[in-house]
Structures are given as C-alpha cells and as structure tokens.
Design an enzyme around this catalytic site. Structure first.
Site, mmCIF file in Angstrom:
data_model
loop_
_atom_site.group_PDB
_atom_site.id
_atom_site.type_symbol
_atom_site.label_atom_id
_atom_site.label_comp_id
_atom_site.label_asym_id
_atom_site.label_seq_id
_atom_site.Cartn_x
_atom_site.Cartn_y
_atom_site.Cartn_z
ATOM 1 N NE ARG A 1 -9.971 -18.121 3.713
ATOM 2 C CZ ARG A 1 -10.892 -18.603 2.865
ATOM 3 N NH1 ARG A 1 -10.521 -19.262 1.796
ATOM 4 N NH2 ARG A 1 -12.160 -18.427 3.105
ATOM 5 C CE LYS B 1 5.632 -2.988 13.303
ATOM 6 N NZ LYS B 1 5.763 -1.780 14.140
ATOM 7 C CD GLU C 1 11.581 6.958 9.731
ATOM 8 O OE1 GLU C 1 12.036 6.343 10.719
ATOM 9 O OE2 GLU C 1 10.438 7.473 9.708
ATOM 10 C CE LYS D 1 11.739 -2.119 10.004
ATOM 11 N NZ LYS D 1 10.691 -1.271 9.478
ATOM 12 C CD GLU E 1 6.693 -2.152 17.751
ATOM 13 O OE1 GLU E 1 6.705 -2.155 16.511
ATOM 14 O OE2 GLU E 1 6.320 -1.185 18.424
ATOM 15 N NE ARG F 1 9.243 -4.191 13.548
ATOM 16 C CZ ARG F 1 8.772 -4.785 12.469
ATOM 17 N NH1 ARG F 1 8.537 -6.079 12.474
ATOM 18 N NH2 ARG F 1 8.536 -4.106 11.367
ATOM 19 C CG ASN G 1 8.030 2.640 17.600
ATOM 20 O OD1 ASN G 1 7.890 2.597 16.383
ATOM 21 N ND2 ASN G 1 7.561 1.703 18.401
ATOM 22 C CG HIS H 1 8.472 7.053 14.967
ATOM 23 N ND1 HIS H 1 9.832 7.239 14.824
ATOM 24 C CD2 HIS H 1 8.009 6.773 13.724
ATOM 25 C CE1 HIS H 1 10.159 7.056 13.564
ATOM 26 N NE2 HIS H 1 9.075 6.779 12.864
ATOM 27 C CG HIS I 1 3.097 8.757 15.426
ATOM 28 N ND1 HIS I 1 3.306 7.461 15.843
ATOM 29 C CD2 HIS I 1 3.439 8.789 14.120
ATOM 30 C CE1 HIS I 1 3.748 6.752 14.828
ATOM 31 N NE2 HIS I 1 3.844 7.528 13.765
ATOM 32 C CG HIS J 1 6.391 9.618 9.197
ATOM 33 N ND1 HIS J 1 5.801 9.432 10.422
ATOM 34 C CD2 HIS J 1 7.432 8.750 9.153
ATOM 35 C CE1 HIS J 1 6.449 8.483 11.081
ATOM 36 N NE2 HIS J 1 7.441 8.059 10.339
HETATM 37 P P1 NAD Z 1 5.000 7.686 -0.474
HETATM 38 O O1 NAD Z 1 4.882 6.273 -0.812
HETATM 39 O O2 NAD Z 1 3.776 8.490 -0.441
HETATM 40 O O3 NAD Z 1 6.047 8.368 -1.464
HETATM 41 C C1 NAD Z 1 6.298 9.740 -1.347
HETATM 42 C C2 NAD Z 1 6.081 10.472 -2.676
HETATM 43 O O4 NAD Z 1 7.181 10.186 -3.540
HETATM 44 C C3 NAD Z 1 4.838 10.041 -3.421
HETATM 45 O O5 NAD Z 1 4.289 11.165 -4.037
HETATM 46 C C4 NAD Z 1 5.377 9.087 -4.485
HETATM 47 O O6 NAD Z 1 4.564 9.036 -5.623
HETATM 48 C C5 NAD Z 1 6.710 9.694 -4.788
HETATM 49 N N1 NAD Z 1 7.752 8.781 -5.267
HETATM 50 C C6 NAD Z 1 8.049 7.566 -4.778
HETATM 51 N N2 NAD Z 1 9.169 7.084 -5.343
HETATM 52 C C7 NAD Z 1 9.578 8.023 -6.236
HETATM 53 C C8 NAD Z 1 10.673 8.106 -7.116
HETATM 54 N N3 NAD Z 1 11.620 7.162 -7.162
HETATM 55 N N4 NAD Z 1 10.778 9.202 -7.895
HETATM 56 C C9 NAD Z 1 9.836 10.185 -7.823
HETATM 57 N N5 NAD Z 1 8.802 10.172 -6.994
HETATM 58 C C10 NAD Z 1 8.670 9.098 -6.204
HETATM 59 O O7 NAD Z 1 5.679 7.904 0.963
HETATM 60 P P2 NAD Z 1 6.889 7.205 1.737
HETATM 61 O O8 NAD Z 1 7.505 8.282 2.502
HETATM 62 O O9 NAD Z 1 7.718 6.360 0.855
HETATM 63 O O10 NAD Z 1 6.127 6.221 2.722
HETATM 64 C C11 NAD Z 1 5.270 6.700 3.724
HETATM 65 C C12 NAD Z 1 4.350 5.591 4.154
HETATM 66 O O11 NAD Z 1 5.136 4.518 4.676
HETATM 67 C C13 NAD Z 1 3.388 5.981 5.242
HETATM 68 O O12 NAD Z 1 2.097 5.554 4.905
HETATM 69 C C14 NAD Z 1 3.880 5.228 6.460
HETATM 70 O O13 NAD Z 1 2.838 4.874 7.349
HETATM 71 C C15 NAD Z 1 4.513 4.027 5.843
HETATM 72 N N6 NAD Z 1 5.550 3.388 6.683
HETATM 73 C C16 NAD Z 1 5.446 2.051 6.892
HETATM 74 C C17 NAD Z 1 6.401 1.391 7.631
HETATM 75 C C18 NAD Z 1 6.326 -0.101 7.812
HETATM 76 O O14 NAD Z 1 7.092 -0.661 8.595
HETATM 77 N N7 NAD Z 1 5.448 -0.774 7.096
HETATM 78 C C19 NAD Z 1 7.475 2.092 8.178
HETATM 79 C C20 NAD Z 1 7.555 3.464 7.945
HETATM 80 C C21 NAD Z 1 6.580 4.092 7.193
HETATM 81 ZN ZN ZN Z 2 8.922 6.606 10.771
#
Ligand code: NAD
Ligand code: ZN
Length: 367
Positions: free
Chosen positions: A122, A144, A186, A228, A238, A242, A246, A249, A253, A267
């Site tokens: 929980r 989020k 971003e 942010k 949001e 907030r 987007n 986006h 998307h 992305h």
């Molecule tokens: P990811 O976590 O998949 O990382 C990208 C790649 O880089 C992976 O292969 C990972 O293993 C590698 N990696 C990470 N750090 C590394 C490092 N320091 N050195 C070498 N390799 C490294 O992708 P991302 O782009 O970080 O995140 C994308 C995700 O984030 C999506 O699922 C998206 O929906 C989410 N997201 C969430 C929010 C939120 O507000 N919660 C906002 C934007 C995106």
């Molecule tokens: Zn984004």
C-alpha cells in the site's frame, strides 16, 4: 551542484543536479532511510553494467543495507508482467513498509519502480536516480508513475512523488547519442513552451549540450527541472497548466501509435516532429508568425531530431489515421481534440475542442 525544490507542501522534495553524485549518493539518501536503513535498488541491465556497483558501494558506505534488482532494458519491462516480476522480487527480499525503493535508470525504470513503490504494501517511499537525459529533465520529476498495456502506454499508474531526485550528469557519459538527442527534445520543449531566453541559449549551445559539456548540461538540466518543478507544484494532477508539458505530444503520440511504438521511432523523435507540427499548425491558423515556426523547427533540427513526417517514414501517414489516434489520446476528453498550440516561441497555450476540419487540411499538407 544545483538544488531545485519541488514545492508540494508536506510532500515537497529536492532535485539535486550535479556531477559525482552517484559516489556521494549515500550521504544524500541516508536522511530518508528508516532505522533499518534498507533499500532496494531497481535498475536495468545497461545501467547496471556501467554504474550500479558505484551506487551500491556509496550507499553501503553510508551504512545502508542494499539489494539490487536488475531488470531487462526496454519499454516491455514497463508492463503488468514486469510489475509482477518486480513485486515478487521485492516480496522475496522481505522489503518492509519503512524501507526505500531506489529507481536507478531511465524513464522505464523510474515509471515502473515508482509505480511498484506506490502500491507495494500500500505504498513505500522511493527515490529517483535518473540516468537518461529524458529521465533527468522529465520523467523523474512530478510523480507520474505508470506501466503500459497492449491497449496503450501509461494507462495504468498512480501519482506517487519521490522523496528525492538525484540527477548525476556524469552517468550521461555512457548514454547512446540517440537517447541523448531524445532527451534534448524534452529540453527544448521547455524553451518553446515557456522561456524564450532559454530557447535562445539552446540555439547557441545545442552542440555543447549534445557533446555533454558539464556546464552546458548543468544549465540545460537545471532550467528544465526548474520549469517542470514550478508547473508541477502549481498543478500536480494536470487539471490545467501541467498540460502545457504536452507540447508536441498529441501530434507525437499519433505518429508513435501509427509506427507501432517500436525502435524505429523513439518517443523524443516523435516529439521532435510533434513540436514542429504544433508550430506549423499554429502558424497556419494565424496564431503565431511563420518566422517563429521556421525558427523553432530549425532549432529542433539542429539537434539531429526529425521535424517532418517524411523524416520519419517515406510512406505517407494519412491525415485520418493520425486524427483517429488523436481522438483516442489519453488526454482527449470525450473524443474532443485538445492541443498545445503556440502564440510565439516561449508562449504555449492549451487549445480545447480543436476543429478537426482545419487540422485535417493541415495534416494533408504535411503528408
Ligand atoms: P529508457 O529508460 O528505456 O532508457 C533508454 C535506454 O538507455 C535503455 O536502453 C536504457 O537501458 C539505457 N540507459 C539508461 N541510462 C543509461 C546510461 N546512463 N548509460 C547507458 N545506457 C543507459 O528510456 P527513457 O527515454 O529514459 O524513458 C522513456 C520512458 O519514460 C517511457 O516509458 C515514457 O513513457 C516515460 N516517461 C515518463 C514520464 C513521467 O512523467 N513519468 C515523462 C516522460 C516519459
Ligand atoms: Zn515526452
């Protein structure tokens, strides 16, 4: 080292940005641990290989009892199956309510481990140590958390704020260039949506950022997190402002959905095209000047990001297919199209109930 506070009342926390933070993580994390000083570090195999040893050593030096859970890298890990596997590991470790989950990775690990923290027994506390540029400037801040389902991305989740975010710029050294550019999408988004001066600075410093110059990264990550944090503090769930985050986006998307969320288009790349389209569409509707649209697009392109549909796929997308995805967007209300549009570089606004007719005409010209 620069500290940005996220002002959320009794759930307020700091985002610490700097170099050498992994090796000092113990000092930063210790105040948040309970008497047992137990933490479960959740990471993926890529981050694990390069950086987790130093993190464990640093936490253990501070007297923490550390267990490391290594998950497969990739978006597929952010699924019900991935959540079941992670939850089982946490239970097997006997992690208790007062213990700490440390999310050490990109947005995939942050979203998954954060969601697990929100629902494990929980709810337990968690700390974000983001290792991609995208995670440092975006996903680690704001609370989020989510997993994907076959019906769409981020559809199952919770708001669960971390107790602390540590953004160590040194770990970006091992990040593939393509991932860095995706994070940059971003970063420039913040300039485009609300800070013209920051945008101008990025125009001049795009190469320094992409070459991972420390000073440039401090400013790029620092200003992004500041913006942010300010927006999230004002509108955590949001209900209003907030949504500006987007920008690009809704277009993005739709492109991702058409491309099937695979590795062909990441992305951040979709957001590059999406932001360019938001500017071009705004200009076509007389909402912003054509010069601003040209300048915004050039700045996105300067980072090596795609800015047109043709950059992404030679085969045309089709306006109706894209519009259909937009109507199903998680942020759409009753099928009404909501977009973030712009008046100029540095001034975005939320446009609800956008008329599909001009949008369709615009998308036909886009290909
Ligand atoms: P990811 O976590 O998949 O990382 C990208 C790649 O880089 C992976 O292969 C990972 O293993 C590698 N990696 C990470 N750090 C590394 C490092 N320091 N050195 C070498 N390799 C490294 O992708 P991302 O782009 O970080 O995140 C994308 C995700 O984030 C999506 O699922 C998206 O929906 C989410 N997201 C969430 C929010 C939120 O507000 N919660 C906002 C934007 C995106
Ligand atoms: Zn984004």
């Amino acid at each position: 080292i620069r500290t940005v506070p996220v002002g959320l009342g009794d759930r307020a926390y700091d985002v610490v940005i700097g170099t050498g933070l992994i090796d000092k993580a113990g000092e930063h994390v210790l105040p948040f641990l309970s008497k047992r000083k137990r933490c479960a570090v959740v990471t993926d195999a890529n981050v694990g290989e390069h950086h987790v040893e130093r993190l464990s050593v640093s936490l253990e030096k501070a007297g923490a009892a550390v267990d490391v859970i290594v998950l497969p890298p990739g978006e597929e890990t952010k699924s019900f199956e991935g959540l079941a596997h992670l939850s089982d590991q946490l239970l097997a470790l006997n992690l208790e309510r007062g213990d700490m989950i440390v999310a050490f990775g990109g947005g995939v690990i942050g979203d998954l481990a954060g969601f697990a923290a929100a629902i494990y027994k929980r709810g337990v506390d968690f700390i974000q140590i983001p290792t991609t540029l995208l995670a440092q400037v975006d996903s680690s801040v704001g609370g989020k958390t989510a997993i994907d389902t076959p019906r769409g991305k981020n559809l199952i989740g919770a708001f669960h704020q971390p107790r602390l975010v540590l953004a160590d710029l040194d770990v970006l050294a091992t990040l593939p260039a393509r991932e860095l550019a995706c994070g940059y999408a971003e970063v420039i988004k913040y300039g485009l949506l609300g800070d013209f001066e920051f945008f101008e600075w990025l125009e001049k410093n795009v190469h320094a950022v992409l070459e991972r110059d420390t000073q440039a990264l401090v400013r790029a990550v620092g200003r992004s997190v500041e913006m942010k944090a300010e927006i999230v503090a004002e509108d955590e769930k949001e209900a209003g402002r907030r949504a500006l985050l987007n920008l690009g986006h809704t277009f993005g998307h739709a492109i991702e959905a058409e491309m099937g969320f695979g590795d062909a288009l990441k992305h951040g790349e979709a957001v590059g095209v999406g932001m360019a389209q938001a500017f071009r569409f705004s200009a076509s509707q007389g909402l912003c000047s054509a010069q601003d649209a040209v300048r915004a697009v050039a700045a996105i392109k300067a980072a090596g990001l795609p800015t047109t549909l043709a950059d992404v796929r030679s085969q045309p997308f089709g306006a109706d297919a894209l519009i259909a995805h937009m109507g199903q967007d998680k942020k759409a209300e009753g099928g009404a199209l909501t977009f973030v549009l712009v008046r100029r570089i540095g001034e975005a606004f939320v446009a609800k109930g956008v008329d599909p007719a001009p949008l369709r005409a615009f998308l036909l010209t886009e290909g």
